[in-house]
Design a protein around this motif. Structure first.
Motif, PDB file in Angstrom:
ATOM      1  N   ALA A 144       9.728 -30.482 -61.087  1.00 24.36           N
ATOM      2  CA  ALA A 144       9.772 -30.764 -59.657  1.00 24.36           C
ATOM      3  C   ALA A 144       8.746 -31.803 -59.251  1.00 24.36           C
ATOM      4  O   ALA A 144       8.693 -32.205 -58.098  1.00 24.36           O
ATOM      5  N   GLY A 145       7.950 -32.241 -60.182  1.00 23.23           N
ATOM      6  CA  GLY A 145       6.949 -33.254 -59.886  1.00 23.23           C
ATOM      7  C   GLY A 145       5.716 -32.710 -59.206  1.00 23.23           C
ATOM      8  O   GLY A 145       4.887 -33.472 -58.712  1.00 23.23           O
ATOM      9  N   GLN A 146       5.550 -31.406 -59.154  1.00 20.90           N
ATOM     10  CA  GLN A 146       4.417 -30.799 -58.478  1.00 20.90           C
ATOM     11  C   GLN A 146       3.287 -30.560 -59.468  1.00 20.90           C
ATOM     12  O   GLN A 146       3.480 -29.905 -60.484  1.00 20.90           O
ATOM     13  N   VAL A 147       2.122 -31.101 -59.155  1.00 21.16           N
ATOM     14  CA  VAL A 147       0.962 -30.916 -60.023  1.00 21.16           C
ATOM     15  C   VAL A 147      -0.205 -30.294 -59.270  1.00 21.16           C
ATOM     16  O   VAL A 147      -1.229 -29.994 -59.871  1.00 21.16           O
ATOM     17  N   ARG A 148      -0.064 -30.084 -57.952  1.00 18.68           N
ATOM     18  CA  ARG A 148      -1.139 -29.511 -57.150  1.00 18.68           C
ATOM     19  C   ARG A 148      -0.638 -28.232 -56.486  1.00 18.68           C
ATOM     20  O   ARG A 148       0.393 -28.226 -55.813  1.00 18.68           O
ATOM     21  N   ALA A 150      -1.872 -24.844 -54.166  1.00 18.08           N
ATOM     22  CA  ALA A 150      -2.904 -24.273 -53.301  1.00 18.08           C
ATOM     23  C   ALA A 150      -2.263 -23.248 -52.390  1.00 18.08           C
ATOM     24  O   ALA A 150      -1.041 -23.204 -52.224  1.00 18.08           O
ATOM     25  N   ALA A 151      -3.091 -22.405 -51.793  1.00 20.19           N
ATOM     26  CA  ALA A 151      -2.600 -21.397 -50.863  1.00 20.19           C
ATOM     27  C   ALA A 151      -1.821 -22.059 -49.741  1.00 20.19           C
ATOM     28  O   ALA A 151      -2.169 -23.154 -49.275  1.00 20.19           O
ATOM     29  N   ASP A 152      -0.752 -21.407 -49.309  1.00 15.70           N
ATOM     30  CA  ASP A 152       0.074 -21.947 -48.234  1.00 15.70           C
ATOM     31  C   ASP A 152      -0.777 -22.207 -46.993  1.00 15.70           C
ATOM     32  O   ASP A 152      -1.623 -21.395 -46.614  1.00 15.70           O
ATOM     33  N   GLY A 153      -0.518 -23.353 -46.364  1.00 21.06           N
ATOM     34  CA  GLY A 153      -1.244 -23.723 -45.159  1.00 21.06           C
ATOM     35  C   GLY A 153      -2.583 -24.376 -45.404  1.00 21.06           C
ATOM     36  O   GLY A 153      -3.250 -24.788 -44.450  1.00 21.06           O
ATOM     37  N   GLN A 154      -2.991 -24.501 -46.663  1.00 24.40           N
ATOM     38  CA  GLN A 154      -4.308 -25.032 -46.997  1.00 24.40           C
ATOM     39  C   GLN A 154      -4.176 -26.362 -47.727  1.00 24.40           C
ATOM     40  O   GLN A 154      -3.228 -26.580 -48.490  1.00 24.40           O
ATOM     41  N   ASP A 155      -5.131 -27.233 -47.496  1.00 20.58           N
ATOM     42  CA  ASP A 155      -5.222 -28.486 -48.232  1.00 20.58           C
ATOM     43  C   ASP A 155      -5.831 -28.200 -49.610  1.00 20.58           C
ATOM     44  O   ASP A 155      -6.822 -27.460 -49.703  1.00 20.58           O
ATOM     45  N   PRO A 156      -5.270 -28.752 -50.688  1.00 15.77           N
ATOM     46  CA  PRO A 156      -5.806 -28.467 -52.034  1.00 15.77           C
ATOM     47  C   PRO A 156      -7.289 -28.795 -52.175  1.00 15.77           C
ATOM     48  O   PRO A 156      -8.028 -28.070 -52.860  1.00 15.77           O
ATOM     49  N   LEU A 199      -5.799 -25.537 -60.720  1.00 18.91           N
ATOM     50  CA  LEU A 199      -4.440 -25.630 -60.194  1.00 18.91           C
ATOM     51  C   LEU A 199      -4.354 -26.556 -58.985  1.00 18.91           C
ATOM     52  O   LEU A 199      -3.315 -27.158 -58.734  1.00 18.91           O
ATOM     53  N   THR A 200      -5.452 -26.673 -58.226  1.00 17.89           N
ATOM     54  CA  THR A 200      -5.434 -27.602 -57.091  1.00 17.89           C
ATOM     55  C   THR A 200      -5.424 -29.054 -57.535  1.00 17.89           C
ATOM     56  O   THR A 200      -5.047 -29.938 -56.757  1.00 17.89           O
ATOM     57  N   ALA A 201      -5.875 -29.318 -58.775  1.00 23.68           N
ATOM     58  CA  ALA A 201      -5.967 -30.686 -59.296  1.00 23.68           C
ATOM     59  C   ALA A 201      -6.809 -31.562 -58.384  1.00 23.68           C
ATOM     60  O   ALA A 201      -6.598 -32.778 -58.295  1.00 23.68           O
ATOM     61  N   SER A 202      -7.791 -30.959 -57.717  1.00 26.62           N
ATOM     62  CA  SER A 202      -8.693 -31.699 -56.839  1.00 26.62           C
ATOM     63  C   SER A 202      -9.839 -32.271 -57.668  1.00 26.62           C
ATOM     64  O   SER A 202     -10.619 -31.514 -58.265  1.00 26.62           O
ATOM     65  N   PRO A 247      -0.766 -26.525 -65.527  1.00 23.50           N
ATOM     66  CA  PRO A 247       0.224 -27.554 -65.860  1.00 23.50           C
ATOM     67  C   PRO A 247      -0.429 -28.820 -66.396  1.00 23.50           C
ATOM     68  O   PRO A 247      -1.530 -29.199 -65.956  1.00 23.50           O
ATOM     69  N   ALA A 248       0.247 -29.474 -67.326  1.00 22.51           N
ATOM     70  CA  ALA A 248      -0.298 -30.706 -67.908  1.00 22.51           C
ATOM     71  C   ALA A 248      -0.503 -31.770 -66.848  1.00 22.51           C
ATOM     72  O   ALA A 248      -1.453 -32.552 -66.910  1.00 22.51           O
ATOM     73  N   GLY A 249       0.378 -31.818 -65.855  1.00 20.04           N
ATOM     74  CA  GLY A 249       0.222 -32.817 -64.792  1.00 20.04           C
ATOM     75  C   GLY A 249      -1.056 -32.643 -64.006  1.00 20.04           C
ATOM     76  O   GLY A 249      -1.697 -33.629 -63.610  1.00 20.04           O
ATOM     77  N   SER A 250      -1.443 -31.393 -63.774  1.00 19.59           N
ATOM     78  CA  SER A 250      -2.693 -31.135 -63.058  1.00 19.59           C
ATOM     79  C   SER A 250      -3.889 -31.605 -63.876  1.00 19.59           C
ATOM     80  O   SER A 250      -4.823 -32.226 -63.348  1.00 19.59           O
ATOM     81  N   LEU A 251      -3.855 -31.324 -65.183  1.00 14.22           N
ATOM     82  CA  LEU A 251      -4.948 -31.756 -66.055  1.00 14.22           C
ATOM     83  C   LEU A 251      -4.993 -33.272 -66.169  1.00 14.22           C
ATOM     84  O   LEU A 251      -6.082 -33.864 -66.238  1.00 14.22           O
ATOM     85  N   ASP A 252      -3.831 -33.913 -66.195  1.00 12.99           N
ATOM     86  CA  ASP A 252      -3.795 -35.378 -66.260  1.00 12.99           C
ATOM     87  C   ASP A 252      -4.441 -35.989 -65.022  1.00 12.99           C
ATOM     88  O   ASP A 252      -5.139 -37.006 -65.114  1.00 12.99           O
TER      89      ASP A 252
END
Length: 409
Positions: A144-148, A150-156, A199-202, A247-252
């Protein structure tokens, strides 16, 4: 009345990390805002009728002056509507410094705030896990292309920042609590919180996490070196296992930190900061008015400064920035007045706050002012009740309980 006020204060501290995940809309708003209203309504009669008004400290007066300065900015603002809205918002987030100063009377109150905030961080981490699980398997999330996540309603980025602030406080609770459940949950928060940060990939959040974990390691080493070494090994193994679920995308994305620092545009932040600097140059002394960063910098609605100092410089000018720096210095001095594990924990919190504030506008976060209030409270109690502080936060057999820093108080 005071007992009710203390309970509401703890609930407020508990709700702050995950406040935006429970928002019922206007006119009520999010969970922390609702609790803040009830807290204010009970704190005022509790102080006036039962315990009396405690003499405010320097930081409380500086916070009041900072707020009133932004109220006055209405008369020269470039956007009156935005300023009026921000004046209301600033009151809601800054009032907690005064409330903590008036209601927090004992080290037990401070410990309760620490517990509540870490418990709130636990909720934030769990909500982030739910968001990740709702995306299906790791492979499905990547498709789905999602790499970030976070809790719903919150900025990562905000989620990662709040989670980072919980690490040193959790380490302090683990080292000083006597009951088995609280230390267990505090220790378990470290790998759980780290997984949620990943998981936030921040990238800013991950940098803050490294600083927070370093400070936590120092705290545990001061507590009991041998026991700390076993804790480190266990956490390292646990974190390594949890690392496989990211996810690998988050680590990338996290792997691009050196590139962004060396030659990147910091995710368009350099452009935003350049626009902010030009806006500051047009009104260097008094600023453009509270809440007017985007209007003054000519940015799209919804953009933020992504830098706390830049935000204050543009909206408050050098005068407002001087108030804000003075508040930071006052909080830092209060933390310095503490000793041992408390000083390391709260000092690490401030270091993490500084790191994350470089890539985020956190001057209007409730967590910022709540932690400022807790730091000032800890500094006051270290002077007024050194024995009780030593009893609650010495870590039992820890060595610093016998150091001159405590013995001389």
């Amino acid at each position: 009345m005071r007992r009710l006020t203390v309970v509401l204060l703890m609930l407020y501290a508990f709700a702050v990390p995950w406040e935006y995940s429970l928002d019922i809309g206007e006119p009520f708003g999010n969970a922390a805002r609702i609790l803040g209203i009830f807290l204010l309504l009970t704190a005022i009669p509790s102080v006036l009728m039962e315990q009396g008004v405690r003499r405010p400290g320097v930081v409380q007066w500086l916070v009041l002056a900072f707020y009133l300065y932004f109220v006055c900015s209405y008369f020269w603002t470039v956007d009156q509507v935005a300023t009026v809205e921000k004046i209301r918002a600033y009151f809601q987030v800054m009032m907690i410094v005064w409330i903590v100063g008036q209601i927090g009377n004992t080290p037990e109150d401070l410990r309760g705030l620490l517990r509540a905030f870490v418990a709130g961080c636990w909720v934030l981490a769990i909500l982030s896990f739910f968001n990740f699980a709702s995306a299906g398997t790791v492979a499905a999330g990547q498709l789905a292309g999602q790499v970030r996540f976070a809790a719903d309603g919150q900025d990562p980025n905000d989620v990662a920042r709040f989670l980072d602030l919980g690490f040193p406080l959790a380490a302090l609770l683990f080292a000083t609590e006597r009951q088995w459940l609280v230390p267990l949950l505090a220790l378990a928060y470290v790998p759980a919180g780290l997984l949620a940060v990943l998981l936030t990939a921040s990238r800013g959040g991950f940098s803050g996490a490294l600083a927070a974990l370093l400070g936590s390691a120092v705290l545990l080493a001061m507590w009991r070196p041998r026991a700390a070494s076993m804790v480190f090994v266990g956490l390292a193994v646990t974190s390594g296992v949890l690392f496989l679920f990211v996810p690998a995308g988050s680590l990338d994305r996290l792997a691009t930190i050196p590139e962004e620092v060396g030659s990147g545009d910091w995710n368009d932040r350099l452009y935003i900061w350049s626009a902010g600097w030009h806006a500051f140059a047009r009104a260097p002394w008094w600023g453009s008015g509270a809440g007017t960063f985007t209007a003054a910098a000519g940015l799209a609605p919804g953009d933020t400064a992504h830098n706390t100092v830049m935000a204050v410089l543009v909206t408050g000018g050098l005068v407002g920035t001087a108030f804000f720096v003075a508040i930071l210095a006052g909080v830092g001095w209060a933390i310095f007045r503490t000793a041992g594990l408390v000083r390391v924990a709260l000092g690490t919190v401030m270091a993490v706050w500084v790191i994350t504030s470089m890539v985020g506008s956190v001057e209007e976060n409730r967590a910022t002012w709540l932690l400022f209030g807790m730091g000032v409270l800890a500094g006051r109690l270290a002077v007024e009740e050194p024995g009780s502080m030593r009893r609650l936060f010495s870590g039992g057999e820890c060595r610093e309980a016998r150091t001159p820093a405590y013995a001389g108080r």
